[in-house]
Design an enzyme around this catalytic site. Structure first.
Site, PDB file in Angstrom:
ATOM      1  N   GLU A 251       0.782  -1.237   0.000  1.00 40.75           N
ATOM      2  CA  GLU A 251       0.000   0.000   0.000  1.00 40.75           C
ATOM      3  C   GLU A 251       0.817   1.291   0.000  1.00 40.75           C
ATOM      4  OE1 GLU A 251      -3.024  -0.433   3.045  1.00 40.75           O
ATOM      5  OE2 GLU A 251      -3.911  -2.125   1.990  1.00 40.75           O
ATOM      6  N   GLU A 354      -5.147  -8.940  -0.391  1.00 39.24           N
ATOM      7  CA  GLU A 354      -5.484  -8.609   0.998  1.00 39.24           C
ATOM      8  C   GLU A 354      -6.940  -8.212   1.127  1.00 39.24           C
ATOM      9  OE1 GLU A 354      -2.728  -5.991   3.344  1.00 39.24           O
ATOM     10  OE2 GLU A 354      -4.572  -5.415   4.374  1.00 39.24           O
TER      11      GLU A 354
END
Ligand SMILES: *[C@@H]1O[C@H](CO)[C@@H](O)[C@H](O)[C@H]1NC(C)=O
Ligand SMILES: *[C@@H]1O[C@H](CO)[C@@H](O)[C@H](O)[C@H]1NC(C)=O
Ligand SMILES: *[C@@H]1O[C@H](CO)[C@@H](O)[C@H](O)[C@H]1NC(C)=O
Ligand SMILES: *[C@@H]1O[C@H](CO)[C@@H](O)[C@H](O)[C@H]1NC(C)=O
Length: 396
Positions: A251, A354
């Site tokens: 991220e 995820e």
């Protein structure tokens, strides 16, 4: 002789009985929130699907009212059936290939699993990885600390140690991740694909000198960071574990918009493109690991923009094998963004890496045992990702 044969057959029948599915032992946590108890003496099982005749099908049902992997056998009929569903199978129309399903070997997973009794742990691991269970065949492995860690750390927090003489795996690797991955591998019949992902570089390599917050990799450490990641592959290889994939890092947007205080490092798509081109791509190639390189490792709403920027450089496009996507905010951003990305780069795979409920600051109940509504979020997202083309086909 004859007697001997009969004896063998009776053993065979007895074995079949033993390996039949053990049903869910339901326990309810509030209306409709049912879990199947898996403890040291009991755990439900799902046996492998045996082939059925071509005009039949096996259906597994899980329902709010308490069915869990409930198996029934049905049959297709050639003649139209009033009120029935009509299927047309077009064998030339091929959609995506599904590589499998998986979970993550985080510190938190390890701490929780290792807190169980030996027998409960064995049952839990079997139900995730063995043919008695759901046979997960993918495992994501954080490179050092992640937001599922009790503290922040990397494998080399010694300032300026660009030769990594102080580089070391940690207790989390030796006591949690590595033993659990090995156990999963032993239980798995089809093999386990491991995907490595780092959350941040050591603070001394970063513009803000911290594990989290608004910070980027300093350009003088671009090569050191690529070396650090390959060293991780080396260290795990020494422990007998090899990776199927490695990503560009968790991220990158969290290092630009730092709303969370967990390990994170920012990239822009332009800086990441430069790093893949000059450092990470060539270093991985030189390492001789046949590991796949996954880019993005962030939210769907960044597609296809982020990937378009990376791939605008032909060399970078060659280094990248696939695109890793996370699911947060998927309720606001349509799965058609995945289609657009796929249409731009049809030879790159897309992998969902995820998904977690309870992540939003306003979700105070971090754990809601048996929550059916949370289960539906996962189901909806999985259906979107797997069946989008088919759904679009039915609707048009
Ligand atoms: C494990 O769960 C089963 C099914 O709910 C139950 O019968 C058994 O007593 C439990 N065993 C232990 C040790 O708690
Ligand atoms: C089957 O799929 C192919 C490829 O997508 C398509 O060209 C063809 O029209 C389809 N056939 C039917 C009967 O829908
Ligand atoms: C790293 O190793 C090289 C070669 O041995 C050496 O020249 C260099 O000074 C070392 N750098 C650091 C920061 O220790
Ligand atoms: C690396 O970690 C292992 C396990 O915690 C420990 O035994 C070893 O001494 C450490 N090595 C260094 C150089 O810190």
């Amino acid at each position: 002789m004859k007697l001997w044969c009969v004896y063998l057959i009776s053993i065979y029948v007895a074995c079949l009985r033993v390996s039949a599915d053990k049903p869910c032992a339901p326990r309810e946590f509030g209306a409709g929130n049912i879990v199947c108890v898996c403890n040291m003496t009991y755990c439900d099982t799902i046996s492998k699907v045996a082939p059925v005749p071509v005009d039949q099908f096996v259906q597994y049902s899980t329902s709010r009212s308490g069915l869990r992997f409930h198996r029934t056998l049905g049959s297709f009929s050639d003649s139209p059936h009033p009120g029935g569903v009509h299927f047309t199978l077009n064998l030339t129309a091929k959609y995506q290939r599904i590589w499998g399903f998986g979970g993550a070997f985080t510190d938190a997973a390890g701490i929780n699993i290792e807190s169980l009794s030996l027998q409960a742990k064995e049952n839990l691991m079997r139900s995730y990885f063995s043919t008695d269970g759901i046979e997960f065949n993918f495992g994501r492995v954080p490179v050092a600390g992640s937001d599922f860690s009790t503290h922040t750390y990397t494998y080399d927090d010694v300032r300026g140690d660009t030769n990594f003489t102080q580089y070391n795996l940690t207790d989390e690797d030796f006591f949690y991740k590595i033993p659990l991955i090995k156990e999963a591998q032993e239980l798995s019949e089809r093999g386990l694909h491991l995907v490595a992902c780092a959350w941040t570089a050591p603070p001394w390599m970063k513009t803000n000198g911290d594990y989290s917050g608004f910070g980027f990799l300093k350009s003088e450490y671009y090569q050191a960071w690529a070396d650090y990641l390959v060293k991780f592959l080396d260290e795990y290889k020494k422990q007998g574990l090899e990776f199927w994939g490695i990503s560009t890092g968790n991220e990158p947007i969290n290092g630009i918009i730092p709303v969370n205080r967990f390990n994170s490092m920012g990239w822009t798509p332009w800086s990441q493109r430069q790093w893949i081109k000059d450092n990470f791509g060539p270093t991985l190639k030189k390492s001789h690991y046949t590991v796949k390189l996954l880019a993005l490792e962030d939210q769907r709403f960044m597609l296809p923009w982020w990937i378009n920027v990376l791939m605008s450089d032909k060399q970078v496009e060659e280094y990248i094998d696939g695109i890793a996507v996370h699911w947060y905010w998927d309720s606001l951003f349509p799965p058609s963004l995945l289609d657009r990305t796929h249409n731009n780069f049809p030879d790159k795979f897309i992998l969902a890496t995820e998904a977690c409920v309870g992540d939003k600051p306003w979700e105070f109940d971090k754990v809601k045992l048996g929550s059916w509504s949370r289960g539906e979020w996962y189901m909806e997202d999985i259906l979107q990702v797997l069946y989008l083309d088919i759904v679009a086909h039915i609707l048009t």
